[in-house]
Design a protein around this motif. Sequence first.
Motif, PDB file in Angstrom:
ATOM      1  N   VAL A  14       0.832  -1.202   0.000  1.00 55.03           N
ATOM      2  CA  VAL A  14       0.000   0.000   0.000  1.00 55.03           C
ATOM      3  C   VAL A  14       0.867   1.253   0.000  1.00 55.03           C
ATOM      4  O   VAL A  14       0.617   2.201  -0.754  1.00 55.03           O
ATOM      5  N   ALA A  15       1.915   1.250   0.830  1.00 55.39           N
ATOM      6  CA  ALA A  15       2.797   2.427   0.897  1.00 55.39           C
ATOM      7  C   ALA A  15       3.514   2.672  -0.422  1.00 55.39           C
ATOM      8  O   ALA A  15       3.734   3.824  -0.816  1.00 55.39           O
ATOM      9  N   SER A  16       3.879   1.604  -1.118  1.00 56.07           N
ATOM     10  CA  SER A  16       4.580   1.758  -2.400  1.00 56.07           C
ATOM     11  C   SER A  16       3.656   2.268  -3.488  1.00 56.07           C
ATOM     12  O   SER A  16       4.050   3.103  -4.309  1.00 56.07           O
ATOM     13  N   ALA A  17       2.410   1.755  -3.503  1.00 58.10           N
ATOM     14  CA  ALA A  17       1.486   2.093  -4.590  1.00 58.10           C
ATOM     15  C   ALA A  17       0.676   3.357  -4.312  1.00 58.10           C
ATOM     16  O   ALA A  17       0.281   4.061  -5.245  1.00 58.10           O
ATOM     17  N   GLN A  18       0.415   3.647  -3.021  1.00 54.92           N
ATOM     18  CA  GLN A  18      -0.436   4.775  -2.649  1.00 54.92           C
ATOM     19  C   GLN A  18       0.242   5.557  -1.514  1.00 54.92           C
ATOM     20  O   GLN A  18      -0.220   5.545  -0.365  1.00 54.92           O
TER      21      GLN A  18
ATOM     22  N   LEU B 239      10.064 -11.349   1.965  1.00 58.07           N
ATOM     23  CA  LEU B 239       9.164 -10.283   2.394  1.00 58.07           C
ATOM     24  C   LEU B 239       9.333  -9.040   1.522  1.00 58.07           C
ATOM     25  O   LEU B 239       9.994  -8.075   1.901  1.00 58.07           O
ATOM     26  N   PRO B 240       8.717  -9.040   0.339  1.00 60.78           N
ATOM     27  CA  PRO B 240       8.757  -7.825  -0.478  1.00 60.78           C
ATOM     28  C   PRO B 240       7.860  -6.743   0.123  1.00 60.78           C
ATOM     29  O   PRO B 240       6.796  -7.036   0.660  1.00 60.78           O
ATOM     30  N   LEU B 241       8.309  -5.508   0.014  1.00 58.21           N
ATOM     31  CA  LEU B 241       7.516  -4.337   0.420  1.00 58.21           C
ATOM     32  C   LEU B 241       7.126  -3.601  -0.853  1.00 58.21           C
ATOM     33  O   LEU B 241       7.577  -2.496  -1.121  1.00 58.21           O
ATOM     34  N   GLY B 242       6.308  -4.242  -1.666  1.00 61.40           N
ATOM     35  CA  GLY B 242       6.043  -3.739  -2.996  1.00 61.40           C
ATOM     36  C   GLY B 242       6.955  -4.438  -3.988  1.00 61.40           C
ATOM     37  O   GLY B 242       7.723  -5.337  -3.638  1.00 61.40           O
ATOM     38  N   PRO B 243       6.932  -4.022  -5.243  1.00 59.95           N
ATOM     39  CA  PRO B 243       7.679  -4.734  -6.284  1.00 59.95           C
ATOM     40  C   PRO B 243       9.174  -4.460  -6.323  1.00 59.95           C
ATOM     41  O   PRO B 243       9.896  -5.155  -7.049  1.00 59.95           O
ATOM     42  N   VAL B 244       9.670  -3.502  -5.545  1.00 63.40           N
ATOM     43  CA  VAL B 244      11.065  -3.078  -5.712  1.00 63.40           C
ATOM     44  C   VAL B 244      11.945  -3.396  -4.505  1.00 63.40           C
ATOM     45  O   VAL B 244      13.069  -3.870  -4.655  1.00 63.40           O
ATOM     46  N   ILE B 245      11.455  -3.147  -3.300  1.00 66.15           N
ATOM     47  CA  ILE B 245      12.310  -3.305  -2.118  1.00 66.15           C
ATOM     48  C   ILE B 245      11.785  -4.408  -1.207  1.00 66.15           C
ATOM     49  O   ILE B 245      10.693  -4.926  -1.401  1.00 66.15           O
TER      50      ILE B 245
ATOM     51  N   GLY C 197       9.469 -10.320  -5.210  1.00 68.64           N
ATOM     52  CA  GLY C 197       8.795  -9.032  -5.322  1.00 68.64           C
ATOM     53  C   GLY C 197       8.402  -8.655  -6.734  1.00 68.64           C
ATOM     54  O   GLY C 197       7.344  -8.053  -6.953  1.00 68.64           O
ATOM     55  N   ARG C 198       9.227  -9.037  -7.696  1.00 67.05           N
ATOM     56  CA  ARG C 198       8.984  -8.602  -9.081  1.00 67.05           C
ATOM     57  C   ARG C 198       7.717  -9.231  -9.665  1.00 67.05           C
ATOM     58  O   ARG C 198       6.889  -8.545 -10.264  1.00 67.05           O
ATOM     59  N   ASP C 199       7.546 -10.544  -9.500  1.00 68.78           N
ATOM     60  CA  ASP C 199       6.404 -11.190 -10.149  1.00 68.78           C
ATOM     61  C   ASP C 199       5.599 -12.110  -9.232  1.00 68.78           C
ATOM     62  O   ASP C 199       4.633 -12.742  -9.669  1.00 68.78           O
TER      63      ASP C 199
END
Length: 370
Positions: free
Chosen positions: A157-161, A326-332, A351-353
């Motif tokens: 949520v933090a990464s996308a919004q 534990l991805p925090l969004g697709p990048v980190i 995280g990527r896929d």
Amino acid sequence: MNRNEVRMSKKKVVIVGGGYVGFEVAKELEAYADITVIEQRKAFVLPPAAIRALVQPELLDEIILPYDNLLKHGKVVRGRAVSVAQSEVILASGEVVPADFIVVATGSSYAAPFKPSGESIADFRQASSEISAQLRKAKSIAIVGAGAVGTELAGEVASAQPEKSITLISSDETLFPMYPARMGAQLKRKLEQLGVTVILGQRAKDLRHLDRPYEGSVTLTDGRNIEADLIFPVVGSKAQSTLLESLPGVTHGSSGRVKTDKWLRPSDYPNIFVAGDVAEVGDGMTIVATTRQNPWLIKTLKKVLEGAAPESLRPYSPWKKAPILLPLGPVIGNSWIFATLGDRGTRMMKGRDLFIPKYRKAFGLKYRGI
């Protein structure tokens, strides 16, 4: 021999549940046995990707995987198992499915919308879409529970919004205290850099619902009151073990799981096995647990189908410390696979896929990208 004659000559293995254990064991054994998978839903859902689908709703089409093309020789019977005996499984429809060996992998339940809660995939879609819309409108989010689901949800949520106010609440004094302190500290720092407020060592005393998000407030053990437009209760899974309760010799452990012997057998019947979230064998209720249980179960059942006694084979040994991603969004993100890994390793592995290409291929589907 035609195909039907070949099926009749093979031992019958009935697998109850088409989740991470059921579908993989079925695929690997269908060349060695007459396989029947009993599954109440028409499709499999990828739970880790269901988290990201809340901020990326178009992902739903990629993570709902119909069982139609799963098996080449075995069959998937859509139905709800209501009774297991030594040599058969009975469905709610009254159908009796005969078996030489039975694997019960009925999994666990979780708060909406991270897993389907009933037989209907349409209901799961609707719940995910509705909560995704609520999330879009919400200005403040509180997530109660900082296990894998809660932590990943906060990161997604933090990464996308990033405009939202997000609070992550954990009853532990550190994030993931069973892992090296470095990993938990890095995850906390990265979440805070994303704008997430991380509250540690506090329990929420008055959750109104445990099965779905809601608008309201929670009171922490230190007296603080946290108000939010949307509160996500993510406080763990509950094993779906009702089907096993009538078997002789079954005993329960924690969270509704059933205890087993060294060969993942939960009862006095030597031909019935359990695996995954329903089995208390020393592993957590995680997908990673199945990456250890499944190969052992497949290898063991192949030998048993050849006539070996399970007691003559190597017993199951659980993870001493299971890997975690534990991805925090697709990048980190951060992971632990016998050492702490950072953004790049976590991104490349999960995280990527989110393993979507792997599982779409397993179900005979093409990957269209996310």
